[in-house]
Design a protein around this motif. Sequence first.
Motif, PDB file in Angstrom:
ATOM      1  N   PRO A 115       0.615  -1.846  -0.227  1.00  6.33           N
ATOM      2  CA  PRO A 115       0.094  -0.300  -0.020  1.00  6.33           C
ATOM      3  C   PRO A 115       0.468   1.089  -0.202  1.00  6.33           C
ATOM      4  CG  PRO A 115      -0.045  -0.825   1.910  1.00  6.33           C
ATOM      5  CD  PRO A 115       1.049  -1.805   1.564  1.00  6.33           C
ATOM      6  N   PHE A 116       2.018   0.948   0.115  1.00  2.00           N
ATOM      7  CA  PHE A 116       2.839   2.736   0.459  1.00  2.00           C
ATOM      8  C   PHE A 116       3.669   2.651  -0.765  1.00  2.00           C
ATOM      9  CE2 PHE A 116       2.465   1.064   4.686  1.00  2.00           C
ATOM     10  CZ  PHE A 116       2.041   1.737   5.265  1.00  2.00           C
ATOM     11  N   LEU A 117       3.356   2.378  -1.932  1.00  2.04           N
ATOM     12  CA  LEU A 117       4.345   2.229  -3.134  1.00  2.04           C
ATOM     13  C   LEU A 117       3.585   3.216  -4.049  1.00  2.04           C
ATOM     14  CD1 LEU A 117       6.295   0.394  -4.511  1.00  2.04           C
ATOM     15  CD2 LEU A 117       4.675  -0.739  -6.146  1.00  2.04           C
ATOM     16  N   HIS A 118       4.501   3.851  -4.318  1.00  4.91           N
ATOM     17  CA  HIS A 118       3.749   5.257  -5.639  1.00  4.91           C
ATOM     18  C   HIS A 118       3.040   4.688  -6.520  1.00  4.91           C
ATOM     19  CE1 HIS A 118       3.044   8.328  -8.101  1.00  4.91           C
ATOM     20  NE2 HIS A 118       3.915   8.883  -6.484  1.00  4.91           N
ATOM     21  N   PRO A 119       1.875   4.963  -7.216  1.00  8.18           N
ATOM     22  CA  PRO A 119       1.146   4.299  -8.066  1.00  8.18           C
ATOM     23  C   PRO A 119       1.538   4.547  -9.398  1.00  8.18           C
ATOM     24  CG  PRO A 119      -0.512   6.003  -7.302  1.00  8.18           C
ATOM     25  CD  PRO A 119       1.051   6.526  -5.836  1.00  8.18           C
ATOM     26  N   LEU A 120       2.503   5.166  -9.524  1.00  8.17           N
ATOM     27  CA  LEU A 120       3.041   5.401 -10.960  1.00  8.17           C
ATOM     28  C   LEU A 120       4.152   4.236 -10.996  1.00  8.17           C
ATOM     29  CD1 LEU A 120       3.199   7.136 -13.001  1.00  8.17           C
ATOM     30  CD2 LEU A 120       4.952   9.184 -12.051  1.00  8.17           C
ATOM     31  N   MET A 121       4.666   3.416  -9.811  1.00  6.24           N
ATOM     32  CA  MET A 121       5.839   3.334  -9.378  1.00  6.24           C
ATOM     33  C   MET A 121       5.230   1.422  -9.853  1.00  6.24           C
ATOM     34  SD  MET A 121       8.753   1.675  -9.767  1.00  6.24           S
ATOM     35  CE  MET A 121       9.737   3.167  -9.395  1.00  6.24           C
ATOM     36  N   ARG A 122       4.137   1.493  -9.062  1.00  3.36           N
ATOM     37  CA  ARG A 122       3.445   0.524  -9.522  1.00  3.36           C
ATOM     38  C   ARG A 122       2.224   0.117 -11.128  1.00  3.36           C
ATOM     39  NH1 ARG A 122      -2.142   1.230  -6.332  1.00  3.36           N
ATOM     40  NH2 ARG A 122       0.307   1.563  -4.494  1.00  3.36           N
ATOM     41  N   ALA A 123       1.978   1.169 -11.401  1.00  2.00           N
ATOM     42  CA  ALA A 123       2.060   1.176 -12.511  1.00  2.00           C
ATOM     43  C   ALA A 123       3.002   0.605 -14.381  1.00  2.00           C
ATOM     44  CB  ALA A 123       1.637   2.727 -12.938  1.00  2.00           C
ATOM     45  N   THR A 124       4.086   1.573 -13.452  1.00  2.00           N
ATOM     46  CA  THR A 124       5.109   0.527 -14.232  1.00  2.00           C
ATOM     47  C   THR A 124       5.827  -0.556 -14.491  1.00  2.00           C
ATOM     48  OG1 THR A 124       6.549   2.891 -13.645  1.00  2.00           O
ATOM     49  CG2 THR A 124       7.872   1.259 -14.794  1.00  2.00           C
ATOM     50  N   LEU A 125       5.387  -1.667 -12.665  1.00  2.00           N
ATOM     51  CA  LEU A 125       5.536  -2.778 -12.823  1.00  2.00           C
ATOM     52  C   LEU A 125       4.384  -3.440 -13.867  1.00  2.00           C
ATOM     53  CD1 LEU A 125       6.266  -3.531  -9.219  1.00  2.00           C
ATOM     54  CD2 LEU A 125       7.613  -3.492 -10.357  1.00  2.00           C
ATOM     55  N   ARG A 130       5.367  -6.170 -20.930  1.00  2.00           N
ATOM     56  CA  ARG A 130       6.231  -6.259 -22.348  1.00  2.00           C
ATOM     57  C   ARG A 130       6.761  -7.727 -21.520  1.00  2.00           C
ATOM     58  NH1 ARG A 130       7.483  -1.220 -20.552  1.00  2.00           N
ATOM     59  NH2 ARG A 130       8.780  -1.728 -18.842  1.00  2.00           N
ATOM     60  N   LEU A 131       7.153  -8.234 -20.933  1.00  2.00           N
ATOM     61  CA  LEU A 131       7.642  -9.811 -20.752  1.00  2.00           C
ATOM     62  C   LEU A 131       6.468 -10.766 -20.846  1.00  2.00           C
ATOM     63  CD1 LEU A 131       8.670  -9.205 -17.039  1.00  2.00           C
ATOM     64  CD2 LEU A 131      10.453 -10.143 -19.206  1.00  2.00           C
ATOM     65  N   ARG A 132       5.272 -10.155 -21.367  1.00  2.00           N
ATOM     66  CA  ARG A 132       4.607 -11.260 -21.813  1.00  2.00           C
ATOM     67  C   ARG A 132       4.491 -12.847 -20.912  1.00  2.00           C
ATOM     68  NH1 ARG A 132       3.893  -7.635 -24.871  1.00  2.00           N
ATOM     69  NH2 ARG A 132       3.453  -7.252 -27.265  1.00  2.00           N
ATOM     70  N   VAL A 133       4.285 -12.096 -19.787  1.00  3.59           N
ATOM     71  CA  VAL A 133       4.122 -13.496 -19.223  1.00  3.59           C
ATOM     72  C   VAL A 133       2.743 -13.766 -18.510  1.00  3.59           C
ATOM     73  CG1 VAL A 133       6.103 -13.412 -17.232  1.00  3.59           C
ATOM     74  CG2 VAL A 133       4.383 -12.138 -16.561  1.00  3.59           C
ATOM     75  N   LYS A 134       2.583 -15.375 -18.428  1.00  2.00           N
ATOM     76  CA  LYS A 134       0.892 -15.434 -18.384  1.00  2.00           C
ATOM     77  C   LYS A 134       1.606 -15.774 -16.737  1.00  2.00           C
ATOM     78  CE  LYS A 134       0.641 -17.452 -22.505  1.00  2.00           C
ATOM     79  NZ  LYS A 134       0.393 -18.864 -23.281  1.00  2.00           N
ATOM     80  N   ALA A 135       0.316 -15.205 -16.084  1.00  2.00           N
ATOM     81  CA  ALA A 135       0.319 -15.257 -14.770  1.00  2.00           C
ATOM     82  C   ALA A 135      -0.821 -14.550 -14.058  1.00  2.00           C
ATOM     83  CB  ALA A 135       1.964 -14.635 -13.845  1.00  2.00           C
ATOM     84  N   THR A 136      -1.336 -15.307 -12.959  1.00  2.00           N
ATOM     85  CA  THR A 136      -2.260 -13.787 -12.219  1.00  2.00           C
ATOM     86  C   THR A 136      -1.288 -13.073 -11.221  1.00  2.00           C
ATOM     87  OG1 THR A 136      -3.401 -16.167 -12.678  1.00  2.00           O
ATOM     88  CG2 THR A 136      -4.055 -14.334 -10.841  1.00  2.00           C
ATOM     89  N   VAL A 137      -1.672 -12.504 -10.866  1.00  2.00           N
ATOM     90  CA  VAL A 137      -1.313 -11.282  -9.638  1.00  2.00           C
ATOM     91  C   VAL A 137      -2.063 -10.456  -8.957  1.00  2.00           C
ATOM     92  CG1 VAL A 137       1.360 -11.073 -10.835  1.00  2.00           C
ATOM     93  CG2 VAL A 137      -1.103  -9.435 -11.085  1.00  2.00           C
ATOM     94  N   LYS A 138      -1.882 -10.409  -7.132  1.00  2.00           N
ATOM     95  CA  LYS A 138      -3.199  -9.425  -6.608  1.00  2.00           C
ATOM     96  C   LYS A 138      -1.993  -7.806  -7.325  1.00  2.00           C
ATOM     97  CE  LYS A 138      -5.187 -12.877  -4.660  1.00  2.00           C
ATOM     98  NZ  LYS A 138      -6.791 -13.714  -4.730  1.00  2.00           N
ATOM     99  N   LEU A 139      -3.012  -7.417  -6.561  1.00  2.00           N
ATOM    100  CA  LEU A 139      -3.200  -5.855  -7.144  1.00  2.00           C
ATOM    101  C   LEU A 139      -4.614  -4.654  -6.141  1.00  2.00           C
ATOM    102  CD1 LEU A 139      -2.332  -3.171  -8.836  1.00  2.00           C
ATOM    103  CD2 LEU A 139      -3.618  -3.850 -10.374  1.00  2.00           C
ATOM    104  N   GLN A 140      -3.442  -3.793  -5.398  1.00  2.00           N
ATOM    105  CA  GLN A 140      -3.722  -3.333  -4.710  1.00  2.00           C
ATOM    106  C   GLN A 140      -3.632  -2.471  -5.265  1.00  2.00           C
ATOM    107  OE1 GLN A 140      -4.143  -3.498  -0.678  1.00  2.00           O
ATOM    108  NE2 GLN A 140      -4.676  -1.720  -0.067  1.00  2.00           N
ATOM    109  N   TRP A 141      -4.887  -1.833  -5.452  1.00  2.00           N
ATOM    110  CA  TRP A 141      -4.947  -0.500  -6.440  1.00  2.00           C
ATOM    111  C   TRP A 141      -5.599   1.081  -5.678  1.00  2.00           C
ATOM    112  CZ3 TRP A 141      -9.627   2.209  -9.064  1.00  2.00           C
ATOM    113  CH2 TRP A 141      -9.140   2.612 -10.681  1.00  2.00           C
ATOM    114  N   LEU A 142      -6.030   2.424  -6.033  1.00  2.00           N
ATOM    115  CA  LEU A 142      -5.542   3.474  -5.707  1.00  2.00           C
ATOM    116  C   LEU A 142      -7.488   3.081  -4.501  1.00  2.00           C
ATOM    117  CD1 LEU A 142      -5.124   5.795  -8.987  1.00  2.00           C
ATOM    118  CD2 LEU A 142      -3.917   5.127  -6.753  1.00  2.00           C
TER     119      LEU A 142
END
Length: 318
Positions: A175-185, A191-203
Amino acid sequence: MGEFSSPAAKEQALKDARAAAQKEQWSVAASRFEAVYADEQTPELNRELVDSLYHNEQYLVAEQYAAEMDGAYLASQIDFDLRLAVALKNRQFIFAREFCALPAAAKWREQGVERIAQAEANSRTTLATTQRLLAKQFTHLGDVSFGEQRQRLEQARQLPLKEFMQGVQYLLVDPFLHPLMRATLLEELLRLRVKATVKLQWLDDQLYTIDTTDLQPVNASRAAAGIRSYFQEDLGQRDPMTAANAQQTVTLQLMMLYPFIDKVVTQPTSWARLVAGEDLLPTVTAAEKADMIAWQQRLNRFMAELFGPLNGENPEKP
């Protein structure tokens, strides 16, 4: 002509560089190609310079030059192999995988990924301590300034994919990560085209489950297209300076709203008009306007964390 007194002098230097490369005099070839390249940057010269630097074991400089023209290394398998070899010598594992994921690399992708996986496996043995440190610093991005976050992310791109993904998955729910960095990740995952499921804490402080194969570029959103159209075809014709400044602000706003841009920006033209300080159309209700203003104020606060107060506002004033 830069350091050359005439076109003939430059032509001679290029001949000398190529002759030295033929004889595998890599130090001579590299320095002469570098002089010619400083005067004229072409894809062919870039490849010849990088090839000479690589063979002269100047791997870091080779990486710096190659990164100026990554697209030049997708013309043939020889070029592709060279770019990959340079990246792997510099442990740029994440870039290497993104490079292999490009559509133009499809023919060489499978063997490229095999080479990367082998290099990653070797690095786990030879660089175990370094990688543990990089991984630890990466997972604690939220503890440092945004500038330091960007630096740590760049260093984390030297981690093997498995360790990099572990860090990303941890950070996306920080929750402390800046949203711009979250978007960068998230863009890295795209770009990696990885096939994965991830959790995301959004705004909105909600936890979302994201299938990485569903991710689209920021500019692919309906909102981005509508806003771009307004700035280019309407405001840009009337007031180019205001349009350019507003576009910069909106670009950052959309990044921070990613990947749920269209969920928030439901009226792109009105959103753009509001950012540019223009009157909204009468069809926009008071509630819709209030909602847009609330979102933009929230996003502006995040931007102020990076760049200081916007529009000359003084937060110290009551």
